[in-house]
Design a protein around this motif. Structure first.
Motif, PDB file in Angstrom:
ATOM      1  N   ASN A  94      42.363  40.985  46.180  1.00 16.15           N
ATOM      2  CA  ASN A  94      41.798  41.105  44.853  1.00 16.15           C
ATOM      3  C   ASN A  94      40.543  40.243  44.773  1.00 16.15           C
ATOM      4  O   ASN A  94      40.541  39.093  45.186  1.00 16.15           O
ATOM      5  CB  ASN A  94      42.832  40.660  43.811  1.00 16.15           C
ATOM      6  N   ALA A  95      39.452  40.802  44.231  1.00 10.45           N
ATOM      7  CA  ALA A  95      38.218  40.034  44.083  1.00 10.45           C
ATOM      8  C   ALA A  95      38.424  38.927  43.049  1.00 10.45           C
ATOM      9  O   ALA A  95      39.014  39.144  41.976  1.00 10.45           O
ATOM     10  CB  ALA A  95      37.082  40.953  43.663  1.00 10.45           C
ATOM     11  N   GLN A  96      37.908  37.746  43.340  1.00 13.25           N
ATOM     12  CA  GLN A  96      38.046  36.604  42.433  1.00 13.25           C
ATOM     13  C   GLN A  96      36.906  36.540  41.432  1.00 13.25           C
ATOM     14  O   GLN A  96      37.026  35.905  40.390  1.00 13.25           O
ATOM     15  CB  GLN A  96      38.096  35.308  43.243  1.00 13.25           C
ATOM     16  N   ALA A  97      35.769  37.186  41.747  1.00  6.98           N
ATOM     17  CA  ALA A  97      34.615  37.140  40.855  1.00  6.98           C
ATOM     18  C   ALA A  97      33.775  38.391  41.038  1.00  6.98           C
ATOM     19  O   ALA A  97      33.822  39.024  42.086  1.00  6.98           O
ATOM     20  CB  ALA A  97      33.785  35.888  41.125  1.00  6.98           C
ATOM     21  N   LEU A  98      33.005  38.718  40.015  1.00  4.42           N
ATOM     22  CA  LEU A  98      32.062  39.829  40.086  1.00  4.42           C
ATOM     23  C   LEU A  98      30.684  39.269  39.804  1.00  4.42           C
ATOM     24  O   LEU A  98      30.446  38.704  38.732  1.00  4.42           O
ATOM     25  CB  LEU A  98      32.433  40.909  39.070  1.00  4.42           C
ATOM     26  N   LEU A  99      29.794  39.364  40.775  1.00  9.44           N
ATOM     27  CA  LEU A  99      28.449  38.820  40.617  1.00  9.44           C
ATOM     28  C   LEU A  99      27.442  39.956  40.580  1.00  9.44           C
ATOM     29  O   LEU A  99      27.573  40.934  41.329  1.00  9.44           O
ATOM     30  CB  LEU A  99      28.124  37.884  41.796  1.00  9.44           C
ATOM     31  N   THR A 100      26.429  39.808  39.742  1.00  8.87           N
ATOM     32  CA  THR A 100      25.352  40.792  39.676  1.00  8.87           C
ATOM     33  C   THR A 100      24.063  40.087  40.050  1.00  8.87           C
ATOM     34  O   THR A 100      23.727  39.039  39.500  1.00  8.87           O
ATOM     35  CB  THR A 100      25.231  41.363  38.247  1.00  8.87           C
TER      36      THR A 100
END
Length: 89
Positions: free
Chosen positions: A81-87
């Motif tokens: 599971n991804a811990q963060a979403l960065l743009t």
């Protein structure tokens, strides 16, 4: 008959690497290194044991130490599971 690497991996063989240190026959105070790599069955490593038996009975260089690494190349996929979403722009 020689078997392909894929066929061996499907039969639970693992890529095994052995880092071998041995005493040089002419200069026993010096150590030389040798790297052996083949597909083998963990944890007993029968192919590596046959190779080391051959070495100790037929070659002059006395074995000093053997480090073994083994990795299963075909394994079930892992999901995380991804811990963060960065743009980023």
């Amino acid at each position: 008959m020689a078997r392909s690497g894929l066929a061996l991996q499907l039969n639970h063989y693992r890529l095994t690497t052995a880092h071998i240190l041995y005493h040089m026959p002419d200069h026993p105070g010096l150590l030389q290194t040798f790297v052996w790599q083949d597909y083998d069955l963990a944890p007993k490593f029968p192919s590596l044991r046959r190779f080391l038996d051959f070495w100790s009975h037929n070659l002059d260089g006395k074995l000093h130490s053997v480090q073994v690494a083994s990795a299963e190349l075909i394994a079930p996929p892992q999901w995380r599971n991804a811990q963060a979403l960065l743009t980023m722009h």
